[in-house]
Design an enzyme around this catalytic site. Sequence first.
Site, PDB file in Angstrom:
ATOM      1  N   MET A   1       0.849  -1.195   0.000  1.00  0.00           N
ATOM      2  CA  MET A   1       0.000   0.000   0.000  1.00  0.00           C
ATOM      3  C   MET A   1       0.888   1.250   0.000  1.00  0.00           C
ATOM      4  O   MET A   1       0.454   2.339   0.380  1.00  0.00           O
ATOM      5  CB  MET A   1      -0.928  -0.009   1.214  1.00  0.00           C
ATOM      6  CG  MET A   1      -1.895  -1.191   1.170  1.00  0.00           C
ATOM      7  SD  MET A   1      -3.427  -0.890   2.045  1.00  0.00           S
ATOM      8  CE  MET A   1      -2.834  -0.627   3.686  1.00  0.00           C
ATOM      9  N   GLY A   2       2.146   1.075  -0.417  1.00  0.00           N
ATOM     10  CA  GLY A   2       3.044   2.230  -0.515  1.00  0.00           C
ATOM     11  C   GLY A   2       3.631   2.626   0.827  1.00  0.00           C
ATOM     12  O   GLY A   2       3.639   1.835   1.769  1.00  0.00           O
ATOM     13  N   ALA A   3       4.145   3.883   0.897  1.00  0.00           N
ATOM     14  CA  ALA A   3       4.886   4.364   2.082  1.00  0.00           C
ATOM     15  C   ALA A   3       5.953   3.324   2.413  1.00  0.00           C
ATOM     16  O   ALA A   3       6.035   2.804   3.526  1.00  0.00           O
ATOM     17  CB  ALA A   3       3.959   4.617   3.261  1.00  0.00           C
ATOM     18  N   LEU A   4       6.747   3.027   1.402  1.00  0.00           N
ATOM     19  CA  LEU A   4       7.665   1.892   1.488  1.00  0.00           C
ATOM     20  C   LEU A   4       8.809   2.131   2.466  1.00  0.00           C
ATOM     21  O   LEU A   4       9.225   3.265   2.688  1.00  0.00           O
ATOM     22  CB  LEU A   4       8.232   1.583   0.101  1.00  0.00           C
ATOM     23  CG  LEU A   4       7.183   1.288  -0.980  1.00  0.00           C
ATOM     24  CD1 LEU A   4       7.866   0.961  -2.299  1.00  0.00           C
ATOM     25  CD2 LEU A   4       6.255   0.155  -0.575  1.00  0.00           C
TER      26      LEU A   4
ATOM     27  N   GLY B   1      11.590  -2.869   5.091  1.00  0.00           N
ATOM     28  CA  GLY B   1      10.875  -4.158   5.132  1.00  0.00           C
ATOM     29  C   GLY B   1      10.373  -4.531   3.739  1.00  0.00           C
ATOM     30  O   GLY B   1      10.580  -5.648   3.257  1.00  0.00           O
ATOM     31  N   HIS B   2       9.732  -3.563   3.065  1.00  0.00           N
ATOM     32  CA  HIS B   2       9.238  -3.833   1.700  1.00  0.00           C
ATOM     33  C   HIS B   2      10.404  -4.154   0.767  1.00  0.00           C
ATOM     34  O   HIS B   2      10.326  -5.044  -0.072  1.00  0.00           O
ATOM     35  CB  HIS B   2       8.511  -2.602   1.140  1.00  0.00           C
ATOM     36  CG  HIS B   2       7.237  -2.263   1.836  1.00  0.00           C
ATOM     37  ND1 HIS B   2       7.089  -1.131   2.595  1.00  0.00           N
ATOM     38  CD2 HIS B   2       6.049  -2.898   1.881  1.00  0.00           C
ATOM     39  CE1 HIS B   2       5.862  -1.082   3.081  1.00  0.00           C
ATOM     40  NE2 HIS B   2       5.206  -2.144   2.667  1.00  0.00           N
TER      41      HIS B   2
ATOM     42  N   LYS C   1       5.578  -9.699   9.742  1.00  0.00           N
ATOM     43  CA  LYS C   1       5.066  -8.770  10.761  1.00  0.00           C
ATOM     44  C   LYS C   1       3.540  -8.871  10.815  1.00  0.00           C
ATOM     45  O   LYS C   1       2.956  -8.930  11.882  1.00  0.00           O
ATOM     46  CB  LYS C   1       5.484  -7.328  10.463  1.00  0.00           C
ATOM     47  CG  LYS C   1       4.962  -6.369  11.520  1.00  0.00           C
ATOM     48  CD  LYS C   1       5.474  -4.975  11.318  1.00  0.00           C
ATOM     49  CE  LYS C   1       4.734  -4.249  10.217  1.00  0.00           C
ATOM     50  NZ  LYS C   1       3.325  -3.940  10.545  1.00  0.00           N
TER      51      LYS C   1
ATOM     52  N   GLN D   1      -2.320 -11.842   8.677  1.00  0.00           N
ATOM     53  CA  GLN D   1      -2.555 -11.621   7.245  1.00  0.00           C
ATOM     54  C   GLN D   1      -1.876 -12.714   6.418  1.00  0.00           C
ATOM     55  O   GLN D   1      -2.461 -13.261   5.481  1.00  0.00           O
ATOM     56  CB  GLN D   1      -2.030 -10.250   6.840  1.00  0.00           C
ATOM     57  CG  GLN D   1      -1.974 -10.031   5.344  1.00  0.00           C
ATOM     58  CD  GLN D   1      -1.673  -8.606   4.948  1.00  0.00           C
ATOM     59  OE1 GLN D   1      -2.538  -7.745   4.987  1.00  0.00           O
ATOM     60  NE2 GLN D   1      -0.443  -8.340   4.532  1.00  0.00           N
TER      61      GLN D   1
ATOM     62  N   ARG E   1       3.372   2.790   9.105  1.00  0.00           N
ATOM     63  CA  ARG E   1       2.798   3.660  10.139  1.00  0.00           C
ATOM     64  C   ARG E   1       3.859   4.335  11.001  1.00  0.00           C
ATOM     65  O   ARG E   1       3.557   5.319  11.676  1.00  0.00           O
ATOM     66  CB  ARG E   1       1.875   2.853  11.054  1.00  0.00           C
ATOM     67  CG  ARG E   1       0.570   2.515  10.380  1.00  0.00           C
ATOM     68  CD  ARG E   1      -0.164   1.483  11.179  1.00  0.00           C
ATOM     69  NE  ARG E   1      -1.214   0.903  10.372  1.00  0.00           N
ATOM     70  CZ  ARG E   1      -2.500   1.138  10.539  1.00  0.00           C
ATOM     71  NH1 ARG E   1      -2.893   1.924  11.506  1.00  0.00           N
ATOM     72  NH2 ARG E   1      -3.385   0.580   9.754  1.00  0.00           N
TER      73      ARG E   1
HETATM   74  O1  PAF Z   1       0.066  -5.630   3.899  1.00  0.00           O
HETATM   75  C1  PAF Z   1      -0.374  -4.742   3.124  1.00  0.00           C
HETATM   76  O2  PAF Z   1       0.278  -3.757   2.808  1.00  0.00           O
HETATM   77  C2  PAF Z   1      -1.771  -4.894   2.545  1.00  0.00           C
HETATM   78  O3  PAF Z   1      -2.641  -5.477   3.472  1.00  0.00           O
HETATM   79  C3  PAF Z   1      -1.801  -5.653   1.208  1.00  0.00           C
HETATM   80  C4  PAF Z   1      -1.358  -7.082   1.354  1.00  0.00           C
HETATM   81  C5  PAF Z   1      -0.920  -4.941   0.199  1.00  0.00           C
HETATM   82  C6  PAF Z   1      -3.229  -5.665   0.659  1.00  0.00           C
HETATM   83  O4  PAF Z   1      -3.721  -4.386   0.457  1.00  0.00           O
END
Ligand code: PAF
Length: 283
Positions: A30-33, A36-37, A152, A156, A190
């Site tokens: 969802m961006g704001a990388l 971790g990403h 983390k 999910q 966040r």
């Molecule tokens: O973990 C996230 O950033 C979101 O829940 C995901 C998996 C991109 C789905 O919108």
Amino acid sequence: MKIIKNQDTLKEIIDSYKAENKTIGFVPTMGALHRGHLSLIERSTINNDVTLASIFVNPTQFNRREDLEHYPRDIEKDAEMLTSACCDLLFTPSIEDIYSKTELEQPFEFNFQGLDKVMEGVFRPNHFNGVVQIVSKLFTLVQPDKAYFGEKDFQQLAIIRLMTKTFQFSTEIVGCPIIREENGLARSSRNALLSENERKIASHIYAVLKESITFAPVTNIEELKSCTVAAIEQKPELKVEYFEIVDGNSLQPVARMEDSDYIVGCITVYCGKIRLIDNIRYK
Ligand code: PAF
């Protein structure tokens, strides 16, 4: 890195890669990388011919409107970071390109087989329905060979694995370890919303979780839970929403450490107004 803004262009590009038998690694975000990403991107570039990231702030997974409105966004910085991590493609669709009006109005419903009855599922009603809705749509479009998710977001990850099985996607789900800031705070989009002082205070969460590993073998679950929560809340700015010690596969709370070979402590803590999640593996 090529930026793709709509489904039709994405489909053409995916079809051409598939025709060449290229493997596709996918990192939905969802961006704001943050780092971790980037660790997910790096892992994907090692193991696939092509790495595709998506940035889509998915409205259907937010149960509080203000959370959606305040979600940090910086697409230009994100694109720069992805380029430097050697990501090949970035998909940034609009809400209208992804969802019909009906899909936005009618809640999506998935059978979680109980995985939603604990932790985040309790405190964020419908959140995981929105996650499954978007990830299943993206998987259908991207047809990834492998998809990368951070540990983390422990619940999910378990739900994505279930979804992949339920919808019979042939994608391999790769869970990747939590990346932490130098002070131990789990990296999260966040964290950008925390003040400098809050970042320092929030590092107390992991310090306590790490220490709790030492006590786990010599105490019972109830005591371990209450002592961990009390130690975290010694900092007046930190308020624990839940701390559950669960079986790592079923996500159901365990009564005793002997009850499973795979035990994880999952926590959500408010630092001021910012909701932070983390987890620790006991076994
Ligand atoms: O973990 C996230 O950033 C979101 O829940 C995901 C998996 C991109 C789905 O919108």
